[in-house]
Enzyme design. Structure first.
Site, PDB file in Angstrom:
ATOM      1  N   ASP A  72      47.272  70.732  47.527  1.00 47.76           N
ATOM      2  CA  ASP A  72      48.507  70.973  47.262  1.00 47.76           C
ATOM      3  C   ASP A  72      49.401  69.732  47.502  1.00 47.76           C
ATOM      4  O   ASP A  72      49.221  68.745  46.610  1.00 47.76           O
ATOM      5  CB  ASP A  72      49.120  72.086  48.240  1.00 47.76           C
ATOM      6  CG  ASP A  72      50.419  72.618  47.894  1.00 47.76           C
ATOM      7  OD1 ASP A  72      50.696  73.414  46.742  1.00 47.76           O
ATOM      8  OD2 ASP A  72      51.325  72.423  48.651  1.00 47.76           O
ATOM      9  N   TYR A 183      60.263  68.992  47.900  1.00 42.07           N
ATOM     10  CA  TYR A 183      60.342  69.572  46.742  1.00 42.07           C
ATOM     11  C   TYR A 183      61.657  68.864  46.512  1.00 42.07           C
ATOM     12  O   TYR A 183      62.166  68.728  44.957  1.00 42.07           O
ATOM     13  CB  TYR A 183      60.605  70.967  46.763  1.00 42.07           C
ATOM     14  CG  TYR A 183      59.240  71.616  46.804  1.00 42.07           C
ATOM     15  CD1 TYR A 183      58.290  71.917  45.649  1.00 42.07           C
ATOM     16  CD2 TYR A 183      58.543  72.039  47.996  1.00 42.07           C
ATOM     17  CE1 TYR A 183      57.093  72.544  46.025  1.00 42.07           C
ATOM     18  CE2 TYR A 183      57.420  72.580  48.222  1.00 42.07           C
ATOM     19  CZ  TYR A 183      56.719  72.814  47.147  1.00 42.07           C
ATOM     20  OH  TYR A 183      55.516  73.570  47.579  1.00 42.07           O
ATOM     21  N   HIS A 247      45.073  79.988  45.576  1.00 34.96           N
ATOM     22  CA  HIS A 247      45.488  78.470  45.610  1.00 34.96           C
ATOM     23  C   HIS A 247      45.043  77.755  46.916  1.00 34.96           C
ATOM     24  O   HIS A 247      44.867  76.595  47.097  1.00 34.96           O
ATOM     25  CB  HIS A 247      47.157  78.355  45.754  1.00 34.96           C
ATOM     26  CG  HIS A 247      47.827  77.081  45.839  1.00 34.96           C
ATOM     27  ND1 HIS A 247      48.021  76.077  45.047  1.00 34.96           N
ATOM     28  CD2 HIS A 247      48.427  76.630  46.868  1.00 34.96           C
ATOM     29  CE1 HIS A 247      48.233  75.027  45.255  1.00 34.96           C
ATOM     30  NE2 HIS A 247      48.672  75.356  46.579  1.00 34.96           N
TER      31      HIS A 247
END
Length: 268
Positions: A72, A183, A247
């Site tokens: 990730d 982010y 994921h």
């Protein structure tokens, strides 16, 4: 080993045990996560800073080079580190749940943009932190365990006690904001960066490093179509797509992942 959002070193628990007899295994808490340092301001979580952390960690641990394993957000950093430093720092690269960004960007679809709308929510000040940490970080159970699309498929591989590790990590003072700043900084990086920026170029760099990419076919955040054409950018790549896998690749099917990784490492 570099973990992703919203995790900590514990996400590698199965792999650490499996590889410990053959490697000096180190799973880092990424900048801002768990009990690691939490510098203030989203600029402190710029990809340049995250890459520099890895560059500094390898010699600090007594090594000149490493086999770099990531998942990730750790994968974003790992691709950049490999592109920037090549074999001067990375002997072998293993990335899970994060396609090569240069390739992925050429494969984006409307569906993929829809999958990542949560990144827009993360840009808001304050609200995402509340969502992540409310009710003793109850969101962690949804993200990892109970989520209809996001949770692990193999429920036997992750217990509520395992999720409690991530709950405790995100509840560390300042940890939620630090995690979200990855982010927030990345959106700035991808929209206003100079195309000649070394890290930006590194994400599009052709890699001549033996690379293993593992991806779940049920990844709710990043579709398998983002892997199409990766061989052009990473000629020495081996791609394995795990069936009915979320994921959270290395935590969803740890035994299968460990077998694939150990077999691949033994041949490279």
């Amino acid at each position: 080993m570099l973990h992703g959002f919203p995790e900590c070193w514990y996400s590698w628990r199965y792999q650490m045990v499996a590889l410990a007899s053959d490697y000096d295994v180190v799973a880092l808490d990424m900048r801002g996560y768990n009990t690691s340092n939490k510098p203030q301001g989203k600029q402190q979580y710029h990809l340049h800073q995250l890459v520099a952390d890895v560059k500094g960690a390898v010699p600090a641990l007594g090594h000149k080079t490493c086999t770099l394993m990531a998942h990730d957000w750790g994968g974003v950093v790992a691709w950049a580190v490999a592109g920037l430093y090549g074999r001067n720092l990375v002997d072998k690269l293993v990335v899970m749940g994060l396609p090569h960004l240069g390739v992925a960007m050429t494969n984006y679809t409307k569906q993929q943009y829809m999958r990542q709308l949560y990144m827009l929510l993360f840009q808001a000040p304050g609200l995402p932190e509340v969502i992540l940490t409310a009710n003793n970080a109850a969101s962690m159970q949804d993200i990892f365990f109970h989520g209809k699309t996001s949770g692990v498929k193999n429920k036997a591989a992750m217990s509520p006690a395992d999720v409690d590790w991530f709950r405790a990590a995100i509840l560390q003072p300042g940890a939620a904001t630090a995690a979200l700043n990855y982010y927030r900084s990345f959106v700035d990086f991808t929209t206003v960066s100079d195309p000649q920026d070394p890290v930006w170029k590194a994400l599009r760099q052709r890699l001549d490093i033996p690379t293993l990419v593992l991806h779940g076919d049920s990844d709710s955040a990043l579709g398998t179509e983002l892997l199409d054409g990766i061989e052009a950018a990473v000629p020495q790549v081996t791609v394995k797509v795990l069936e009915n896998c979320s994921h959270w690749v290395q935590q969803d099917y740890p035994q299968q992942v460990n077998e694939i990784v150990q077999d691949w490492l033994s041949k490279k």
